[in-house]
Design a protein around this motif. Structure first.
Motif, short mmCIF file in Angstrom:
data_model
loop_
_atom_site.label_atom_id
_atom_site.label_comp_id
_atom_site.label_asym_id
_atom_site.label_seq_id
_atom_site.Cartn_x
_atom_site.Cartn_y
_atom_site.Cartn_z
N GLY A 38 -35.07 30.34 -9.17
CA GLY A 38 -34.47 29.34 -10.05
C GLY A 38 -32.98 29.61 -10.05
N SER A 39 -32.16 28.55 -9.99
CA SER A 39 -30.72 28.78 -9.83
C SER A 39 -29.95 27.62 -10.44
CB SER A 39 -30.40 28.92 -8.34
OG SER A 39 -29.06 29.27 -8.15
N ASN B 23 -26.59 27.43 -11.13
CA ASN B 23 -25.28 27.17 -10.51
C ASN B 23 -25.20 27.63 -9.05
OD1 ASN B 23 -24.06 27.92 -13.70
ND2 ASN B 23 -23.83 25.92 -12.76
N THR C 167 -28.10 32.44 -7.42
CA THR C 167 -29.37 33.05 -6.99
C THR C 167 -29.86 32.41 -5.69
OG1 THR C 167 -29.85 33.34 -9.34
CG2 THR C 167 -31.67 33.73 -7.82
N GLU C 168 -29.52 31.15 -5.53
CA GLU C 168 -29.92 30.46 -4.29
C GLU C 168 -29.32 31.15 -3.06
OE1 GLU C 168 -28.67 26.26 -3.55
OE2 GLU C 168 -30.84 26.00 -3.30
N VAL D 88 -29.44 35.17 -14.84
CA VAL D 88 -29.74 35.72 -16.17
C VAL D 88 -29.04 34.88 -17.23
CG1 VAL D 88 -29.30 37.69 -17.69
CG2 VAL D 88 -30.17 38.06 -15.38
N TYR D 89 -29.80 34.46 -18.23
CA TYR D 89 -29.27 33.65 -19.32
C TYR D 89 -29.74 34.27 -20.63
CZ TYR D 89 -27.96 30.71 -15.55
OH TYR D 89 -27.37 30.28 -14.39
N THR D 90 -28.79 34.84 -21.38
CA THR D 90 -29.13 35.57 -22.61
C THR D 90 -30.23 36.59 -22.33
OG1 THR D 90 -28.59 33.50 -23.73
CG2 THR D 90 -29.35 35.30 -25.10
N TRP D 91 -30.01 37.38 -21.31
CA TRP D 91 -30.83 38.54 -20.93
C TRP D 91 -32.17 38.20 -20.33
CZ3 TRP D 91 -30.68 39.00 -26.74
CH2 TRP D 91 -29.34 39.07 -27.17
N TYR E 162 -26.73 38.34 -12.00
CA TYR E 162 -26.27 38.47 -13.38
C TYR E 162 -24.80 38.87 -13.38
CZ TYR E 162 -25.85 43.51 -13.05
OH TYR E 162 -25.42 44.76 -12.71
N GLU F 23 -28.12 43.88 -19.18
CA GLU F 23 -28.46 42.46 -19.38
C GLU F 23 -29.42 41.96 -18.31
OE1 GLU F 23 -25.33 39.81 -20.73
OE2 GLU F 23 -23.96 41.52 -20.78
N SER G 34 -21.21 36.03 -10.22
CA SER G 34 -20.15 35.64 -11.15
C SER G 34 -20.48 34.33 -11.86
CB SER G 34 -18.82 35.52 -10.40
OG SER G 34 -18.97 34.64 -9.31
N PHE G 35 -19.80 34.11 -12.99
CA PHE G 35 -19.93 32.86 -13.74
C PHE G 35 -19.31 31.73 -12.92
CE2 PHE G 35 -20.46 35.80 -17.22
CZ PHE G 35 -21.23 35.11 -18.15
N MET H 47 -16.13 29.45 -18.43
CA MET H 47 -16.69 30.81 -18.62
C MET H 47 -16.11 31.81 -17.61
SD MET H 47 -20.67 29.88 -19.41
CE MET H 47 -21.03 31.21 -20.55
C1 LIG Z 1 -24.45 29.62 -19.82
C2 LIG Z 1 -24.49 30.94 -19.09
C3 LIG Z 1 -25.02 32.05 -19.74
C4 LIG Z 1 -25.06 33.28 -19.07
N1 LIG Z 1 -25.57 34.36 -19.73
C5 LIG Z 1 -25.58 35.56 -19.12
C6 LIG Z 1 -26.10 36.71 -19.79
O1 LIG Z 1 -26.57 36.67 -20.93
N2 LIG Z 1 -26.07 37.90 -19.12
C7 LIG Z 1 -25.60 38.01 -17.85
O2 LIG Z 1 -25.61 39.12 -17.31
N3 LIG Z 1 -25.11 36.92 -17.18
C8 LIG Z 1 -25.10 35.72 -17.78
N4 LIG Z 1 -24.62 34.61 -17.11
C9 LIG Z 1 -24.15 34.76 -15.72
C10 LIG Z 1 -25.23 34.32 -14.74
O3 LIG Z 1 -26.42 35.05 -14.95
C11 LIG Z 1 -24.77 34.56 -13.30
O4 LIG Z 1 -23.61 33.82 -13.04
C12 LIG Z 1 -25.85 34.20 -12.32
O5 LIG Z 1 -25.48 34.65 -11.04
C13 LIG Z 1 -26.11 32.70 -12.27
O6 LIG Z 1 -27.14 32.47 -11.35
P1 LIG Z 1 -27.61 30.99 -10.97
O7 LIG Z 1 -26.41 30.18 -10.64
O8 LIG Z 1 -28.49 31.19 -9.78
O9 LIG Z 1 -28.41 30.46 -12.14
C14 LIG Z 1 -24.60 33.38 -17.74
C15 LIG Z 1 -24.07 32.24 -17.09
C16 LIG Z 1 -24.03 31.02 -17.75
C17 LIG Z 1 -23.48 29.83 -17.03
#
Ligand SMILES: Cc1cc2nc3c(=O)[nH]c(=O)nc-3n(C[C@H](O)[C@H](O)[C@H](O)COP(=O)(O)O)c2cc1C
Length: 185
Positions: A8-9, A11, A14-15, A58-61, A102, A111, A139-140, A145
C-alpha cells in the motif's frame, strides 16, 4: 518460488521498494504477482504462495488505511474458513517478509516497529513464518510536511529511499530468497 508482492502506498514511496522486490525476485527466476492494495482491494489465498511480501508507508505508527483495510478483510476471510487455529501451528514452506517505509520524524525507528509488527501478525496467526522485517527510510512527499525531512530524529532524509536504499533492498531480497530455498517443500 511462487511469490505474492503486496503493498500500500499513499505517496509512492513504498511502491519504489515493491517494484525493486519484484525486479530482483523475477531476476532470480521466481514467479511474482505484484498488487497495489489500494487499487486492487481484493482477497488472496495466502497459503497458495510460498512467500508473501507486504509493505506500507507508516501513518501514526501503523500501516496506511489501504493495508489496514486489507488486513481486516483478509482476517475475516481466514476466520470464515477456519484458517486461524489455536496456537497458530507453523505451516512448512510458507513465509512472509514484512516491511514499511517511514520517516521517523519524532521517535525515529520506533515509529516503524508497530507498523511492521501489526502487519506481521496476520501471517503469524495463519502459521506463516515471518522470515524477515525491514524498515526502509522514506521521506515525506506532501509539500507542507517536507520540513520534517530535515528536522526529525533521523536527520536529513531528503530524497529517500534513494538509489543506495533501493540497492540494499535488492541485496536483502536476494539474501532472503537464498535463505528460504532449502525450506521449500
Ligand atoms: C500524513 C502523513 C503521516 C505520516 N506519519 C508518519 C508517522 O507517524 N511516522 C513515520 O515514521 N512516518 C510518517 N509519515 C511518513 C511516511 O511514512 C513516509 O513518507 C512513507 O515513506 C510514505 O510511504 P508511501 O508513500 O508509500 O505511503 C507520514 C507521512 C504522511 C504524509
Amino acid at each position: 518460488m511462487k511469490i505474492l508482492n503486496l503493498y500500500g502506498s499513499l505517496n509512492g514511496q513504498t511502491e519504489k521498494v515493491a517494484l525493486e522486490i519484484e525486479k530482483e525476485a523475477v531476476r532470480a527466476g521466481h514467479e511474482v504477482s505484484t498488487f497495489n492494495l489500494k487499487k486492487e482491494g481484493i482477497l488472496f489465498e495466502l497459503l497458495d504462495y510460498d512467500l508473501t511480501f507486504i509493505g506500507s508507508g507508516v501513518y501514526t505508527w501503523l500501516p496506511g488505511k489501504a493495508v489496514q483495510g486489507w488486513i481486516d478483510r483478509q482476517l475475516m476471510h481466514a476466520r470464515d474458513n477456519n484458517l486461524i487455529l489455536p496456537g497458530s501451528p507453523r505451516i512448512p514452506g510458507k513465509f512472509a517478509c514484512v516491511y514499511c517505509t517511514y520517516a521517523g520524524p519524532h521517535t525515529g525507528e520506533a515509529e516503524a516497529v508497530p507498523a511492521i509488527k501489526y502487519m506481521g501478525q496476520l501471517f503469524d496467526h495463519l502459521g506463516i513464518t515471518v522470515a524477515d522485517e525491514w524498515a526502509v527510510v522514506g521521506s515525506f512527499v506532501p509539500k507542507k510536511m517536507q520540513h520534517f525531512n530535515t528536522s526529525g530524529r533521523l536527520g536529513d532524509i531528503e530524497g529517500r529511499p534513494n538509489a543506495d536504499d533501493l540497492k540494499q533492498v535488492r541485496g536483502k531480497v536476494a539474501g532472503l530468497l537464498g535463505s528460504l530455498e532449502p525450506c521449500m517443500v
